[in-house]
Design an enzyme around this catalytic site. Structure first.
Site, short mmCIF file in Angstrom:
data_model
loop_
_atom_site.label_atom_id
_atom_site.label_comp_id
_atom_site.label_asym_id
_atom_site.label_seq_id
_atom_site.Cartn_x
_atom_site.Cartn_y
_atom_site.Cartn_z
CB ILE A 137 -0.62 0.12 1.23
CG1 ILE A 137 -1.88 -0.64 1.27
CG2 ILE A 137 -1.96 1.17 1.46
CD1 ILE A 137 -3.34 -1.39 2.35
CG ASN A 139 1.57 6.37 -1.95
OD1 ASN A 139 1.39 5.25 -2.95
ND2 ASN A 139 -0.14 6.96 -1.67
CG ASP A 170 -5.82 4.74 -7.88
OD1 ASP A 170 -6.27 5.60 -7.06
OD2 ASP A 170 -5.37 3.61 -8.26
CG HIS A 197 -1.88 4.65 -6.25
ND1 HIS A 197 -2.83 4.46 -5.67
CD2 HIS A 197 -1.49 4.93 -5.10
CE1 HIS A 197 -3.60 5.08 -5.21
NE2 HIS A 197 -2.50 5.46 -4.34
P1 NAI Z 1 0.89 7.12 9.70
O1 NAI Z 1 2.58 7.82 9.41
O2 NAI Z 1 -0.22 7.40 9.56
O3 NAI Z 1 1.30 5.52 9.83
C1 NAI Z 1 2.44 4.75 8.80
C2 NAI Z 1 2.59 3.64 10.27
O4 NAI Z 1 4.03 3.39 8.96
C3 NAI Z 1 3.02 4.36 11.24
O5 NAI Z 1 2.43 3.94 12.13
C4 NAI Z 1 4.44 4.05 11.65
O6 NAI Z 1 5.29 4.36 12.70
C5 NAI Z 1 4.71 2.75 10.36
N1 NAI Z 1 6.40 2.42 9.77
C6 NAI Z 1 7.02 3.15 9.20
N2 NAI Z 1 8.42 3.11 9.34
C7 NAI Z 1 7.90 2.15 9.61
C8 NAI Z 1 8.88 0.29 9.43
N3 NAI Z 1 10.07 0.12 8.89
N4 NAI Z 1 8.04 -0.75 9.49
C9 NAI Z 1 6.71 -0.91 9.83
N5 NAI Z 1 5.86 0.40 10.24
C10 NAI Z 1 6.32 1.12 10.53
O7 NAI Z 1 0.53 6.37 7.18
P2 NAI Z 1 -0.35 6.54 6.85
O8 NAI Z 1 -2.03 7.41 6.58
O9 NAI Z 1 -1.12 4.83 7.22
O10 NAI Z 1 0.01 6.01 5.55
C11 NAI Z 1 0.93 4.52 5.06
C12 NAI Z 1 1.56 5.01 3.89
O11 NAI Z 1 -0.37 4.32 2.95
C13 NAI Z 1 1.66 5.99 3.37
O12 NAI Z 1 2.62 5.45 2.38
C14 NAI Z 1 0.93 6.93 2.02
O13 NAI Z 1 1.12 7.79 1.27
C15 NAI Z 1 0.07 5.30 1.68
N6 NAI Z 1 -1.05 5.69 0.93
C16 NAI Z 1 -1.21 4.56 -0.30
C17 NAI Z 1 -2.32 4.62 -0.50
C18 NAI Z 1 -2.69 3.80 -1.56
O14 NAI Z 1 -3.68 3.46 -2.64
N7 NAI Z 1 -2.07 2.52 -2.09
C19 NAI Z 1 -3.33 5.49 -0.32
C20 NAI Z 1 -3.66 6.24 0.71
C21 NAI Z 1 -1.86 5.80 1.40
#
Ligand code: NAI
Length: 335
Positions: A137, A139, A170, A197
C-alpha cells in the site's frame, strides 16, 4: 450477542465469503492511520484465522484493542524488534508502513523515506515468509513494487505472481464518483482502472462501463481528473494531518479479501492490481495495473486492456511515460 451479530452483519456486507481455509495475515505498519482501521477490517474478514500486527510503534496496543472483537480470528501484536516473529507463518502480508503525504507533496516526494522502509521490510519477508503474498500500500506504489520485487529476486525467492501494488482505492473512487454523477449504487458501476497509482499514471477505462458512456467532453475530462487526483482532495481537506486512511483501509481490506478468496480456491475473482506484467514489458514497463485473476498462486492471469477509445489511448500514453520513470527510479534505488 448484539455485538456478535452486528460484527457478522458488517462482515457479511463488507466481504464476500467462500469456502473457509486457515490463513495467517500479517500487517506491517499496523499502528498507523491506515494500519489501524485496516487491522479492524481484517479482524472482520472471516477468511483470516490469525492476524499479526507489527509496527515500529504502537502495534501491541492496536492488537490488544482489536483482539476483543468477537470474531473467530486470533490477534497478536509485535514490538519494533519482533519483525521476523511477526512474519512467521504469514501467507499474506499487507504493508501500509511508511510516511504519508502532506499538502503540496506528490507521492514521489515520499520516495526516499519509504524506499528504505520497503527495502527493509521486503528483506525480512523474503527471508522469513518467501512464499507469502505481499500487498504493498505504501507510496509511491509505482516504485515500491519494483523495489520489493528486486529485493526478492536478489534473495533468490522472487515469484512475480505474489507481489501486488494495491491500486484498489482508485477503483473504489472511480466507481463512487461515477455513481455520484449517473445515480444508483456504486456496486452497479464497477470501473476498471489501469496503469499505476499516482496522478496521470491512473487511467480509468470508463468506456468499458455502460453507465459511463453518456459522460463526454468536459464532464468526462473532469471525472477522469477527479479519479487521478482524488487523493489530493483528502490531503487538502486533512490540512497536514495526512492522506486517505479510512477509504484506503476499506480498499486495502477489499483487495485482501479478494486475494484471500482466490487463495481459498474461489474461481473468477478478478480485480485490477499493479503487478509484474507482460503487457508493456517490451516498452520497458515491467509493472502495470490491469485486471488480474487471483488464485492460490496469486496473480494467476493478467488480462489485456480490451478496447480503448482515442481519449483513453491518450491517457495511456501519458501513463506509460510516467510509469516507466517511476519503475526505473525504484530499481535505481537498489543499484
Ligand atoms: P501513518 O504515518 O499514519 O502510518 C504509517 C505507519 O507506518 C506508522 O504507524 C509508522 O510507525 C509505521 N512505520 C514506519 N516505518 C516502519 C517500518 N520500518 N516498519 C513498520 N512500520 C513502520 O501513514 P498512513 O496514512 O497510514 O499511510 C501509510 C502509507 O500508505 C503512506 O506511504 C501513504 O502514502 C500510503 N497510502 C497509499 C494509498 C494507496 O492507494 N496505495 C492511499 C493512501 C495512502
Amino acid at each position: 450477542m448484539f455485538a456478535r451479530s452486528a460484527a457478522r452483519k458488517l462482515a457479511a456486507r463488507q466481504f464476500s465469503t467462500s469456502a473457509a481455509r486457515n490463513i495467517n495475515v500479517t500487517v506491517l505498519g499496523a499502528g498507523g492511520g491506515i494500519g489501524q482501521p485496516l487491522s479492524l477490517l481484517l479482524k472482520l474478514d472471516p477468511h483470516v484465522t490469525k492476524l499479526n500486527l507489527y509496527d515500529i510503534r504502537g502495534a501491541p496496543g492496536v492488537a490488544a484493542d482489536v483482539s476483543h472483537i468477537d470474531t473467530a480470528s486470533e490477534v497478536e501484536g509485535f514490538e519494533a524488534d519482533k519483525l521476523e516473529e511477526a512474519l512467521e507463518g504469514a501467507e499474506v502480508i499487507v504493508v501500509p508502513a511508511g510516511v504519508p503525504r502532506k499538502p503540496g507533496m506528490s507521492r514521489d516526494d515520499l520516495f526516499s523515506t519509504n524506499a528504505s522502509v520497503i527495502r527493509d521490510l521486503a528483506t525480512a519477508a523474503a527471508k522469513v515468509a518467501p512464499k507469502a503474498h505481499l500487498c504493498i500500500i505504501t507510496n509511491p506504489v509505482n516504485s515500491m513494487v519494483p523495489i520489493a520485487s528486486r529485493v526478492y529476486d536478489r534473495a533468490g525467492v522472487y515469484d512475480p505472481k505474489r507481489i501486488f501494488g494495491v491500486s484498489t482505492l482508485d477503483v473504489v473512487r472511480a466507481s463512487r464518483f461515477l455513481a455520484g454523477i449517473v445515480g444508483g449504487d456504486p456496486a452497479d458501476t464497477p470501473v476498471t482502472v489501469i496503469g499505476g497509482h499516482s496522478g496521470e499514471t491512473i487511467v480509468p477505462l470508463f468506456s468499458q462501463t455502460p453507465a459511463a458512456k453518456r459522460i463526454t467532453g468536459e464532464a468526462y475530462k473532469k471525472l477522469v481528473h477527479r479519479v487521478q487526483f482524488g487523493g489530493d482532495e483528502v490531503v487538502q481537506a486533512k490540512a497536514g494531518a495526512g492522506s486517505a486512511t479510512l477509504s484506503m483501509a476499506y480498499a486495502g481490506a477489499k483487495f485482501t479479501n479478494a486475494l484471500l478468496r482466490g487463495i481459498a480456491g474461489e474461481k473468477g475473482v478478478i480485480t485490477p492490481s499493479y503487478v509484474r506484467s507482460p503487457l508493456y514489458e517490451n516498452e520497458g514497463i515491467e509493472f502495470f495495473a490491469s485486471n488480474v485473476e487471483l488464485g492460490p498462486n496469486g496473480a494467476e492471469k493478467i488480462y489485456p486492456l480490451g478496447q480503448l477509445t482515442a481519449e483513453e489511448e491518450e491517457y495511456l500514453k501519458a501513463c506509460k511515460d510516467g510509469l516507466k520513470k517511476n519503475i526505473q527510479k525504484g530499481f535505481a534505488f537498489l543499484d
